[in-house]
Design an enzyme around this catalytic site. Structure first.
Site: not given
Length: 336
Positions: A139, A246
């Site tokens: 991220e 995820e």
């Protein structure tokens, strides 16, 4: 018919997908007990939910706490499961000491890089040969605006090449592990192009990156299938593997803040079933570049989406319900 007999007649999710890609789930020390039978039967790749993150492994400088991570690796080894490592360098869940000196001031670039290298090498060498791929950097891309990278202490202190360094250190620590950049909102056109730009630069500079992780925290309405398809093709054009890292499908849209839904409505169930069916039709189509699909959890009795982003709200985002029974979406996913 007994519950155990019903379970025995349910096909194994990962066995149904052996010709396509690995099927994974995020696990933790609680769920490998409470969901043990489900995890063993349906998943052949495991990701530690939090136990391999920086703050879990090195809460204080030089003090490594491997007990819970070792427990998960031992479980995986006992049942022949592969393991994805998550995550080495992230702006979240990293202890403050990493970025400061004894006086509480920011450390310099050299010191922070040394700490990064020490952490990566210690962790990866311990699990060398046991973890087939790592989310090396997580991220780092900004969600919107002109900047490519989000503000973080890693970037502020080291500079934008902190990402290059992380991959270089990871490759030195375990040359056989597949190394991934991982991010969310990966199918949003604006952020997709930033992720593409970042990873394209890494490839062109010869940085040892092997793949891009698409977190795939999707819902009933977004992203569109066209946006997902474009993202997969865009990233794959760089010659990199794709992992879905995820995955879950929230039964609430982004703007739905309700807290009074105690069981999913018929409409939610129908939409979720349709979405899962469509998603896996698309993922199978790209199984030449997608090598692993991991759900962020195994069943609805434990999901990070409970209370997030809305406090006091239950969610039902996975293929198995709170009693570990397959939902209609499960049957759509395996009945190809």
């Amino acid at each position: 018919m007994t519950t155990s007999k019903v379970q025995n007649e349910v096909p194994s999710l990962y066995k149904e997908y052996e010709d396509y890609f690995l099927m994974g789930a995020a696990v933790n020390p609680l769920t490998i007990k409470s969901q043990k039978e489900l995890i063993i039967k349906h998943f052949n790749s495991l990701t530690a939910e939090n136990e391999l993150k920086f703050e879990s492994l090195q809460p204080e400088e030089g003090t490594f706490t491997f007990d819970q991570a070792d427990q998960l690796l031992s479980f995986a080894n006992d049942y022949g499961k592969k393991v994805r490592g998550h995550t080495l360098v992230w702006h979240n869940q990293t202890p403050d000491w990493v970025f400061t000196n004894k006086n509480g001031n920011s450390v310099d670039r050299y010191t922070l890089l040394e700490r990064m290298k020490t952490h990566i090498s210690t962790v990866m060498e311990r699990y060398k040969g046991q973890i087939y791929s790592w989310d090396v950097v997580n991220e780092a891309v900004s969600d919107s605006g002109a900047n490519l990278l989000r503000d973080s202490k890693w970037k502020d202190i080291v500079g934008e090449d902190f990402i290059d360094k992380a991959f270089e250190y990871a490759h030195l620590a375990d040359p056989n592990a597949s190394l991934f950049y991982n991010d969310y909102n990966e199918s949003n056109p604006e952020k997709r192009e930033k992720i593409y730009s970042l990873t394209k630069g890494l490839v062109e500079r010869g940085v040892p990156i092997h793949g891009i992780g698409l977190q795939a925290h999707w819902n009933l309405y977004s992203p569109t299938l066209d946006h997902i398809r474009t993202a997969i093709e865009r990233y794959a054009s760089l010659g990199l593997q794709i992992h879905i890292t995820e995955m879950d499908v929230s039964v609430f849209g982004s703007d739905d803040k309700r807290t009074d839904v105690k069981v999913p409505t018929e409409e939610m169930v129908a939409k979720q079933t349709d979405r899962y069916n469509s998603f896996f039709e698309l993922l199978r189509e790209y199984s030449d570049v997608i090598t692993s699909v991991t759900f962020w959890g195994a069943a609805d009795d434990y999901t990070w989406l409970d209370n997030f982003p809305v406090r006091g709200r239950k969610n039902w985002p996975l293929l198995f319900n709170e009693h570990h029974q397959p939902k209609e979406s499960f049957w759509k996913v395996i009945n190809r």
